[in-house]
Design a protein around this motif. Structure first.
Motif, PDB file in Angstrom:
ATOM      1  N   THR A  54       0.919  -1.220  -0.050  1.00  0.00           N
ATOM      2  CA  THR A  54       0.114   0.021   0.058  1.00  0.00           C
ATOM      3  C   THR A  54       0.804   1.291   0.101  1.00  0.00           C
ATOM      4  O   THR A  54       0.992   2.177   1.076  1.00  0.00           O
ATOM      5  CB  THR A  54      -0.969  -0.134   1.184  1.00  0.00           C
ATOM      6  OG1 THR A  54      -1.483  -1.183   1.338  1.00  0.00           O
ATOM      7  CG2 THR A  54      -1.907   0.955   1.089  1.00  0.00           C
ATOM      8  N   PRO A  55       1.529   1.651  -0.994  1.00  0.00           N
ATOM      9  CA  PRO A  55       2.724   2.572  -1.057  1.00  0.00           C
ATOM     10  C   PRO A  55       1.969   4.006  -0.851  1.00  0.00           C
ATOM     11  O   PRO A  55       2.630   4.753  -0.328  1.00  0.00           O
ATOM     12  CB  PRO A  55       3.205   2.357  -2.402  1.00  0.00           C
ATOM     13  CG  PRO A  55       2.081   1.882  -3.541  1.00  0.00           C
ATOM     14  CD  PRO A  55       1.491   0.580  -2.386  1.00  0.00           C
ATOM     15  N   ASN A  56       0.619   4.063  -1.244  1.00  0.00           N
ATOM     16  CA  ASN A  56       0.052   5.362  -0.886  1.00  0.00           C
ATOM     17  C   ASN A  56      -0.728   5.723   0.474  1.00  0.00           C
ATOM     18  O   ASN A  56      -1.359   6.343   0.804  1.00  0.00           O
ATOM     19  CB  ASN A  56      -0.982   5.754  -1.924  1.00  0.00           C
ATOM     20  CG  ASN A  56      -0.494   5.864  -3.539  1.00  0.00           C
ATOM     21  OD1 ASN A  56       0.488   6.462  -3.632  1.00  0.00           O
ATOM     22  ND2 ASN A  56      -1.113   5.212  -4.255  1.00  0.00           N
ATOM     23  N   LEU A  57      -0.374   4.619   1.360  1.00  0.00           N
ATOM     24  CA  LEU A  57      -0.751   4.489   2.651  1.00  0.00           C
ATOM     25  C   LEU A  57      -0.530   5.908   3.443  1.00  0.00           C
ATOM     26  O   LEU A  57       0.670   6.208   3.322  1.00  0.00           O
ATOM     27  CB  LEU A  57      -0.157   3.294   3.653  1.00  0.00           C
ATOM     28  CG  LEU A  57      -0.649   3.176   4.871  1.00  0.00           C
ATOM     29  CD1 LEU A  57      -2.445   2.631   4.781  1.00  0.00           C
ATOM     30  CD2 LEU A  57      -0.068   2.001   5.316  1.00  0.00           C
ATOM     31  N   TYR A  58      -1.346   6.367   4.090  1.00  0.00           N
ATOM     32  CA  TYR A  58      -0.966   7.575   4.940  1.00  0.00           C
ATOM     33  C   TYR A  58       0.227   7.337   5.896  1.00  0.00           C
ATOM     34  O   TYR A  58       0.414   6.202   6.230  1.00  0.00           O
ATOM     35  CB  TYR A  58      -2.204   8.054   5.946  1.00  0.00           C
ATOM     36  CG  TYR A  58      -3.170   8.947   4.958  1.00  0.00           C
ATOM     37  CD1 TYR A  58      -3.075   9.916   4.376  1.00  0.00           C
ATOM     38  CD2 TYR A  58      -4.468   8.293   4.983  1.00  0.00           C
ATOM     39  CE1 TYR A  58      -3.966  10.428   3.543  1.00  0.00           C
ATOM     40  CE2 TYR A  58      -5.407   8.948   4.255  1.00  0.00           C
ATOM     41  CZ  TYR A  58      -5.242   9.904   3.575  1.00  0.00           C
ATOM     42  OH  TYR A  58      -6.203  10.724   2.781  1.00  0.00           O
ATOM     43  N   ILE A  59       1.164   8.269   5.967  1.00  0.00           N
ATOM     44  CA  ILE A  59       2.228   7.902   6.633  1.00  0.00           C
ATOM     45  C   ILE A  59       2.072   7.566   8.241  1.00  0.00           C
ATOM     46  O   ILE A  59       2.886   6.796   8.807  1.00  0.00           O
ATOM     47  CB  ILE A  59       3.395   9.193   6.651  1.00  0.00           C
ATOM     48  CG1 ILE A  59       4.674   8.909   7.341  1.00  0.00           C
ATOM     49  CG2 ILE A  59       2.666  10.422   7.305  1.00  0.00           C
ATOM     50  CD1 ILE A  59       5.552   7.814   6.468  1.00  0.00           C
ATOM     51  N   ASN A  60       1.243   7.986   8.951  1.00  0.00           N
ATOM     52  CA  ASN A  60       0.868   7.785  10.219  1.00  0.00           C
ATOM     53  C   ASN A  60       0.474   6.273  10.335  1.00  0.00           C
ATOM     54  O   ASN A  60       0.698   5.745  11.184  1.00  0.00           O
ATOM     55  CB  ASN A  60      -0.185   8.766  10.858  1.00  0.00           C
ATOM     56  CG  ASN A  60      -1.418   8.776  10.222  1.00  0.00           C
ATOM     57  OD1 ASN A  60      -1.540   9.262   8.988  1.00  0.00           O
ATOM     58  ND2 ASN A  60      -2.524   8.357  10.478  1.00  0.00           N
ATOM     59  N   ARG A  63      10.719   8.929  21.848  1.00  0.00           N
ATOM     60  CA  ARG A  63       9.768   9.751  20.793  1.00  0.00           C
ATOM     61  C   ARG A  63       8.817   8.790  19.864  1.00  0.00           C
ATOM     62  O   ARG A  63       7.777   9.132  19.679  1.00  0.00           O
ATOM     63  CB  ARG A  63      10.768  10.417  20.097  1.00  0.00           C
ATOM     64  CG  ARG A  63      10.089  11.666  18.917  1.00  0.00           C
ATOM     65  CD  ARG A  63       9.932  12.691  19.772  1.00  0.00           C
ATOM     66  NE  ARG A  63       9.304  13.923  19.162  1.00  0.00           N
ATOM     67  CZ  ARG A  63       7.959  14.367  19.387  1.00  0.00           C
ATOM     68  NH1 ARG A  63       7.419  13.947  20.542  1.00  0.00           N
ATOM     69  NH2 ARG A  63       7.519  15.564  18.531  1.00  0.00           N
ATOM     70  N   ALA A  64       9.425   7.797  19.505  1.00  0.00           N
ATOM     71  CA  ALA A  64       8.612   6.622  18.742  1.00  0.00           C
ATOM     72  C   ALA A  64       7.460   6.092  19.472  1.00  0.00           C
ATOM     73  O   ALA A  64       6.384   6.048  18.858  1.00  0.00           O
ATOM     74  CB  ALA A  64       9.527   5.625  18.108  1.00  0.00           C
ATOM     75  N   SER A  65       7.731   5.645  20.727  1.00  0.00           N
ATOM     76  CA  SER A  65       6.514   5.132  21.443  1.00  0.00           C
ATOM     77  C   SER A  65       5.664   6.116  21.848  1.00  0.00           C
ATOM     78  O   SER A  65       4.255   5.717  21.915  1.00  0.00           O
ATOM     79  CB  SER A  65       7.255   4.544  22.615  1.00  0.00           C
ATOM     80  OG  SER A  65       7.810   5.221  23.327  1.00  0.00           O
ATOM     81  N   ALA A  71       3.188  14.989  19.690  1.00  0.00           N
ATOM     82  CA  ALA A  71       3.620  13.713  18.727  1.00  0.00           C
ATOM     83  C   ALA A  71       4.232  13.979  17.572  1.00  0.00           C
ATOM     84  O   ALA A  71       4.147  15.334  17.125  1.00  0.00           O
ATOM     85  CB  ALA A  71       2.480  12.648  18.233  1.00  0.00           C
ATOM     86  N   ALA A  72       5.188  13.253  17.094  1.00  0.00           N
ATOM     87  CA  ALA A  72       5.684  13.676  15.846  1.00  0.00           C
ATOM     88  C   ALA A  72       4.962  13.626  14.754  1.00  0.00           C
ATOM     89  O   ALA A  72       3.737  13.097  14.571  1.00  0.00           O
ATOM     90  CB  ALA A  72       6.967  12.673  15.527  1.00  0.00           C
ATOM     91  N   LYS A  73       5.179  14.593  13.862  1.00  0.00           N
ATOM     92  CA  LYS A  73       4.505  14.732  12.522  1.00  0.00           C
ATOM     93  C   LYS A  73       5.417  15.325  11.512  1.00  0.00           C
ATOM     94  O   LYS A  73       6.349  15.841  11.748  1.00  0.00           O
ATOM     95  CB  LYS A  73       3.093  15.712  12.889  1.00  0.00           C
ATOM     96  CG  LYS A  73       3.456  17.013  13.748  1.00  0.00           C
ATOM     97  CD  LYS A  73       2.276  17.791  13.755  1.00  0.00           C
ATOM     98  CE  LYS A  73       1.355  17.167  14.976  1.00  0.00           C
ATOM     99  NZ  LYS A  73       1.946  17.341  16.313  1.00  0.00           N
ATOM    100  N   GLY A  74       4.800  15.187  10.287  1.00  0.00           N
ATOM    101  CA  GLY A  74       5.599  16.086   9.070  1.00  0.00           C
ATOM    102  C   GLY A  74       6.771  15.154   8.630  1.00  0.00           C
ATOM    103  O   GLY A  74       6.860  14.107   8.796  1.00  0.00           O
TER     104      GLY A  74
END
Length: 517
Positions: free
Chosen positions: A331-337, A447-449, A466-469
């Motif tokens: 699913t290459p177009n999957l939203y990054i989150n 940060r990841a968790s 949370a991390a974004k962008g």
């Protein structure tokens, strides 16, 4: 595998005289569909006794009238034969049908069948004759991944270009479930013999195709062969870090050829096999270069058979890990989150299932936890006041049961601790500057968790932190590298080969860095 729609005549082997017009449509993302303008059968329904303990109102009226309930047929046919455009012979294999439309006034209906396999250019009337000697499959970018060519151009003086072409020998890989697996190459040329003497050549095409070929000496079923091809497709997608698709499938089998009265001989025939496969991206939908690939054939050479066998053997043990990884790749177009959540959950699942962390997934040994603090917490919950009119701070029975369930899992280490353990365990296989120093790696795990918890629990306040962008993208790529290293080690890659492929990995080059750096 090319999609197509074709009109033709169709029949079942037991009633070859009953030929029904219909349209066959095929798309690589689902089973073939045959819509008939009629039926192979005398009726569309069968009588059914009403024996249910609960009698519905309409069924009660039927009983009073001395009638029986009718049930539409749902036929199963192993084989359906057909002739489509240009009189091409078609065999539909493993078919299931249903009534699509029914006209109660005219008593007419449309019958639709779904076929698991299409065998083109052949009629096979019985399942026992579907015995493929070999099946060859072509994947997108497979020849580039293998990197072996029998075509070599030579540029000489006076701008002369000579092209040397020689067939490559088959590369035997391994035997899995009594199926021999090899890499085979085939070269295609212009048909020079059809040219007249003295004809000028303005264009000459030479192309090499590379296949994964199964030799089926023990007459394994078509489904077993296809399952193995799908496993290899997934393996290639992992190796390429991008989804690979199935371009073509060709099979060879012996078919009877009548020669004399009451005697027949067999000759080999090559046919095209089509089957639906969800998520099979067409070759045009993704562009891929060697620089994007995690590893290629040249990184393992004679160990490919061993490594692919390890890939299959690990499927059951790490089922959730592979499912989450493959979902993300296909699913290459999957939203990054969502991609981020998939990969971090795959790592969490890997840590839980891996023998390398067998005694590291809990803060205390189970017996010690059960006989110690768990027992005390359970006593507190049991003795805590019941919810009532006179007890303001009491808890309900539902809340009490929920608390008992929660304390069972309190001995499990946190995701942050799991990530720290994973990174420490594979640190010798990572580039020395990966993420940063020990403090940076601990910050990365935190940060990841925290980002995963914010997205999973949908806490709006935590989402703000949370991390974004771009940072979320970097977390995703870094976690992917960690998962890739873990799986490469499970596939028995050597330490040196893992270091080599990771150091050139594009995901590694987009790793997360501490804001302080």
């Amino acid at each position: 595998m090319q999609d197509f729609i074709s009109f033709g005549q169709w029949w079942i082997p037991s009633k070859p005289e009953v030929r029904i017009p219909g349209t066959l449509s095929f798309s690589s993302d689902r089973d073939a569909r045959l819509e008939l303008m009629g039926s192979f059968y005398d009726g569309s329904s069968v009588e059914k006794d009403i024996t249910s303990d609960v009698i519905l109102a309409d069924q009660e009226n039927l009983l009073k009238a001395g009638m029986k309930e009718l049930e539409f047929i749902e036929p199963e046919e192993i084989i359906i034969l057909g002739l489509i455009e240009n009189n091409e012979e078609i065999t539909l294999y493993k078919c299931s049908g249903r009534i699509a439309n029914f006209d109660f006034v005219e008593s007419t209906h449309t019958l639709v069948f779904y076929a698991k396999y299409i065998l083109r250019k052949i009629h096979i009337s019985n399942e026992e004759s579907i015995k493929f000697k070999s099946i060859a499959i072509e994947y997108s970018y497979f020849r580039e991944w293998v990197g072996k060519s029998g075509i070599t151009p030579y540029i000489k003086k006076d701008d002369q270009v000579l092209i040397k072409s020689h067939p490559l020998e088959n590369i035997y890989l391994t035997k899995i479930n009594d199926l021999d697996i090899s890499i085979t190459c085939f070269q295609m040329f212009n048909q020079f013999e059809n040219r007249y003497f003295g004809t000028a050549y303005y264009k000459i095409n030479i192309e090499q195709k590379t296949y994964l070929t199964i030799s089926n000496y023990d007459n394994k079923s078509l489904s077993e062969c296809i399952d193995l091809f799908i496993h290899f497709r997934d393996f290639l997608s992992f190796a390429m870090s991008k989804p690979t698709s199935i371009i073509s499938v060709e099979g060879k089998l012996d078919v009877p050829v009548p020669r004399y009265i009451n005697k027949e001989e067999f000759q080999e025939q090559e046919i095209i096999i089509l089957f639906g496969l969800g998520g099979n991206l067409s070759n045009s939908e993704t562009k891929l270069s060697l620089h994007d690939m995690l590893f290629t054939f040249n990184d393992m050479e004679d160990r490919l058979g061993e490594i692919f066998t390890a890939w299959i053997n690990n499927q059951e043990k790490y089922t959730p890990v592979f499912q989450l990884l493959m979902t993300t790749i296909y699913t290459p177009n999957l939203y990054i989150n969502y991609g981020f959540i998939n990969i971090i959950q795959a790592l969490e699942s890997y840590h839980s299932a891996s023998d390398r962390f067998k005694d590291k997934g809990k803060y205390q040994k189970s017996e010690k936890y059960k006989d110690g603090i768990y027992k005390k917490l359970l006593e507190v919950i049991e003795d805590f006041a019941r919810e009532s009119v006179g007890e303001a701070n009491g808890i309900s029975d539902d809340f009490r049961a929920a608390l008992k369930g929660k304390i069972k899992g309190l001995n499990q280490i946190t995701l942050q601790t799991r990530l720290n353990q994973l990174i420490k365990n594979i640190s010798d296989l990572l580039p020395s500057n990966f993420i940063g120093d020990v403090q940076d790696r601990e910050l990365f795990a935190s940060r990841a968790s925290k980002t995963r918890n914010a997205w999973t629990h949908h806490d709006e306040k935590e989402k703000e932190k949370a991390a974004k962008g771009n940072e979320l993208i970097q977390l995703f790529h870094t976690l992917t590298v960690i998962l890739q290293v873990c799986l490469l080690r499970e596939l028995n890659f050597t330490d040196d080969s893992i270091k080599k492929v990771i150091s050139r990995n594009t995901n590694y080059q987009r790793q997360w860095r501490s804001p302080s750096n």
